[in-house]
Motif scaffolding. Structure first.
Motif, PDB file in Angstrom:
ATOM      1  N   LYS A  57     -25.249  36.241  28.913  1.00  0.00           N
ATOM      2  CA  LYS A  57     -26.077  35.399  29.759  1.00  0.00           C
ATOM      3  C   LYS A  57     -25.237  34.866  30.898  1.00  0.00           C
ATOM      4  CE  LYS A  57     -29.246  31.438  29.590  1.00  0.00           C
ATOM      5  NZ  LYS A  57     -29.851  30.392  28.716  1.00  0.00           N
ATOM      6  N   SER A  58     -25.778  34.939  32.116  1.00  0.00           N
ATOM      7  CA  SER A  58     -25.031  34.448  33.270  1.00  0.00           C
ATOM      8  C   SER A  58     -25.887  33.486  34.084  1.00  0.00           C
ATOM      9  CB  SER A  58     -24.569  35.610  34.156  1.00  0.00           C
ATOM     10  OG  SER A  58     -25.667  36.339  34.657  1.00  0.00           O
ATOM     11  N   GLY A  59     -25.196  32.627  34.845  1.00  0.00           N
ATOM     12  CA  GLY A  59     -25.864  31.655  35.703  1.00  0.00           C
ATOM     13  C   GLY A  59     -25.369  31.766  37.129  1.00  0.00           C
ATOM     14  N   GLU A  60     -24.829  30.660  37.658  1.00  0.00           N
ATOM     15  CA  GLU A  60     -24.367  30.646  39.046  1.00  0.00           C
ATOM     16  C   GLU A  60     -23.167  31.573  39.250  1.00  0.00           C
ATOM     17  OE1 GLU A  60     -22.248  27.652  42.320  1.00  0.00           O
ATOM     18  OE2 GLU A  60     -22.929  26.878  40.378  1.00  0.00           O
ATOM     19  N   ILE A  61     -23.211  32.356  40.318  1.00  0.00           N
ATOM     20  CA  ILE A  61     -22.101  33.208  40.720  1.00  0.00           C
ATOM     21  C   ILE A  61     -21.853  32.932  42.198  1.00  0.00           C
ATOM     22  CG2 ILE A  61     -21.175  35.557  40.797  1.00  0.00           C
ATOM     23  CD1 ILE A  61     -22.150  34.684  37.997  1.00  0.00           C
ATOM     24  N   SER A  62     -20.642  32.522  42.560  1.00  0.00           N
ATOM     25  CA  SER A  62     -20.377  32.247  43.974  1.00  0.00           C
ATOM     26  C   SER A  62     -18.933  32.579  44.321  1.00  0.00           C
ATOM     27  CB  SER A  62     -20.669  30.786  44.311  1.00  0.00           C
ATOM     28  OG  SER A  62     -19.778  29.917  43.629  1.00  0.00           O
ATOM     29  N   LEU A 195     -13.810  31.289  43.338  1.00  0.00           N
ATOM     30  CA  LEU A 195     -14.772  32.120  42.614  1.00  0.00           C
ATOM     31  C   LEU A 195     -15.279  31.345  41.406  1.00  0.00           C
ATOM     32  CD1 LEU A 195     -16.215  34.830  42.024  1.00  0.00           C
ATOM     33  CD2 LEU A 195     -14.179  35.520  40.734  1.00  0.00           C
ATOM     34  N   VAL A 196     -16.600  31.206  41.325  1.00  0.00           N
ATOM     35  CA  VAL A 196     -17.234  30.535  40.193  1.00  0.00           C
ATOM     36  C   VAL A 196     -18.140  31.537  39.479  1.00  0.00           C
ATOM     37  CG1 VAL A 196     -18.808  28.707  39.456  1.00  0.00           C
ATOM     38  CG2 VAL A 196     -17.176  28.278  41.309  1.00  0.00           C
ATOM     39  N   ILE A 197     -17.940  31.674  38.185  1.00  0.00           N
ATOM     40  CA  ILE A 197     -18.803  32.509  37.343  1.00  0.00           C
ATOM     41  C   ILE A 197     -19.264  31.662  36.168  1.00  0.00           C
ATOM     42  CG2 ILE A 197     -18.992  34.573  35.888  1.00  0.00           C
ATOM     43  CD1 ILE A 197     -16.652  35.788  37.432  1.00  0.00           C
ATOM     44  N   GLU A 198     -20.560  31.434  36.081  1.00  0.00           N
ATOM     45  CA  GLU A 198     -21.125  30.793  34.893  1.00  0.00           C
ATOM     46  C   GLU A 198     -21.671  31.888  33.992  1.00  0.00           C
ATOM     47  OE1 GLU A 198     -24.088  28.004  36.094  1.00  0.00           O
ATOM     48  OE2 GLU A 198     -22.642  26.552  36.866  1.00  0.00           O
ATOM     49  N   ALA A 199     -21.039  32.075  32.860  1.00  0.00           N
ATOM     50  CA  ALA A 199     -21.445  33.185  31.986  1.00  0.00           C
ATOM     51  C   ALA A 199     -20.968  32.946  30.568  1.00  0.00           C
ATOM     52  CB  ALA A 199     -20.879  34.496  32.517  1.00  0.00           C
ATOM     53  N   ASN A 200     -21.688  33.533  29.623  1.00  0.00           N
ATOM     54  CA  ASN A 200     -21.340  33.430  28.211  1.00  0.00           C
ATOM     55  C   ASN A 200     -21.571  34.754  27.504  1.00  0.00           C
ATOM     56  OD1 ASN A 200     -20.779  30.446  27.680  1.00  0.00           O
ATOM     57  ND2 ASN A 200     -22.774  30.357  28.701  1.00  0.00           N
ATOM     58  N   ARG A 201     -20.602  35.163  26.727  1.00  0.00           N
ATOM     59  CA  ARG A 201     -20.794  36.260  25.775  1.00  0.00           C
ATOM     60  C   ARG A 201     -21.429  35.684  24.517  1.00  0.00           C
ATOM     61  NH1 ARG A 201     -14.712  38.891  26.304  1.00  0.00           N
ATOM     62  NH2 ARG A 201     -15.040  39.992  28.287  1.00  0.00           N
TER      63      ARG A 201
END
Length: 399
Positions: A57-62, A195-201
């Protein structure tokens, strides 16, 4: 309900699960539950033993530098991060070997990004060059990676840009962008980016669905398709269409009284980084391949342009002749070129005869539809799925 109506209903059901049929997702489990329920009512013994996998699941990517924002996409299974660091750029393996990028953001572009990397632990096909790139990245320890990729329809279908890295076993955060955006980013090499990655395995389970009939027979025939789909697509051609053929065939063979054991396998993981379902099948049933007469795999069939094509792999003359005689009776089925990306290869690599079915115009659909949101039910001609199911029934009953 007529066979064509059934085919259309099955196709729409498989393509409408939410969020999609990516391995380990709720939609994937809905699809395998649907398949298992159908074949059970036709009298098959059904194996749905779960195996462990990852959902995502992923969210904000910038990605930004000096208030300028760049369009990037998260690499499936990438860990999350919030990294502020200088940009280092490489375009070849030699440049990667010599660069100093520990703790920095690494941009990879050019020839080093020419083809999607096989997952680092992938056992079926894993070039030494891909292994070398992974090894160098883990040795160099960048804080995060940006990969800039061009079009490569032969290997990644219609995706542009395509993710260079899709690997739940690789723990450096990564995003990807077009080669055009990559060129813009590279102009700021040495500057500081964030770099921002909001994500979860997400630890999950999935299953193959294996429908069995006449299990005591000394010889069996395996017919397979993959029920999972690439994470960003409905997966109508790839491979809900093949799964529909399995369902049609299973019903046609519900009263089968022949000499073969029938094994109808909805594999779960052909479009998944670790080929989890295929590996689980080999672990659990690899010893049983000695009693297999032939494996048949169905993938990307039913494309509205062209006919259905089949190719043979290490088949003895008797099976070759039987295939040509039976499939040649169908106007919509022709002999095609070999292809080596499907689930039939797990049998071929174990020195078992195999037959693979795909679309005659597979190169066209790979370049324009496969692995993209365009892979929807409207590109499938379900009459071709019904025809193929009948041809496979005739072939199996001829043994």
């Amino acid at each position: 309900m007529q066979e064509l109506e059934k085919a259309e209903e099955y196709l729409n059901t498989l393509c409408s699960v939410k969020p999609n049929r990516r391995t380990g997702s709720p939609g994937n489990r809905a699809a395998t539950d649907f398949f298992a329920a159908m074949v059970k009512k036709w009298g098959y013994t059904v194996d749905t033993t779960p195996f462990l996998c990852l959902d995502y699941k992923s969210g904000e990517i910038s990605l930004a530098c000096n208030n300028q924002v760049y369009e990037v996409y998260v690499s499936q299974f990438s860990p999350g991060c919030d990294v502020t660091a200088k940009l280092v750029t490489v375009s070849t393996i030699e440049e990667l070997e010599s660069c100093q990028c520990k703790g920095e953001i690494l941009l990879m572009r050019g020839s080093i990004c020419a083809e999607q990397l096989m997952p680092k632990n992938f056992v079926f096909y894993n070039p030494d060059q891909h292994k070398r790139i992974y090894s160098l990245l883990e040795e160099k320890q960048p804080a995060a990676i940006i990969t800039a990729t061009a079009k490569n329809p032969e290997l990644v279908g219609a995706l542009y840009p395509f993710p260079l890295i899709e690997d739940g076993d690789f723990d450096i955060p990564s995003v990807y962008c077009t080669d055009v955006v990559g060129q813009e980013i590279s102009a700021k090499t040495g500057e500081v980016f964030r770099l921002v990655i909001e994500a979860n395995r997400i630890t999950a389970t999935a299953c193959n669905v294996i429908a069995l009939k006449n299990q005591a027979a000394p010889q069996k025939i395996v017919v397979s398709a993959h029920i999972d789909a690439y994470w960003s697509t409905p997966g109508a051609l790839d491979d809900a269409s093949g799964t529909v053929v399995l369902l049609l065939l299973a019903e046609m063979l519900q009263d089968y009284k022949g000499n073969l054991g029938i094994e109808i396998v909805a594999f779960n993981g052909e479009d998944y980084y670790s080929a989890g379902g295929q590996m689980d099948y080999l672990r659990r049933f690899g010893k049983d391949l000695a009693g297999m007469s032939v494996a048949i795999n169905v993938d990307d069939v039913g494309y509205k342009q062209g006919k259905t094509a089949y190719s043979l792999y290490d088949c003895p003359d008797e099976i070759k002749q039987k295939a040509h005689n039976i499939f040649g009776k169908y106007d919509g089925i022709v002999v095609g070129e070999p292809w080596y990306q499907g689930d039939h290869m797990i049998f071929v690599q174990n020195k078992k005869p195999a037959i693979a079915f795909t679309s005659e115009n597979v190169a066209e659909l790979m370049a324009t539809i496969t692995h993209s949101p365009k892979d929807t039910p409207d590109v499938v001609d379900c009459r071709k799925l019904v025809e193929l199911a009948h041809a496979l029934k005739d072939f199996i009953q001829a043994f």
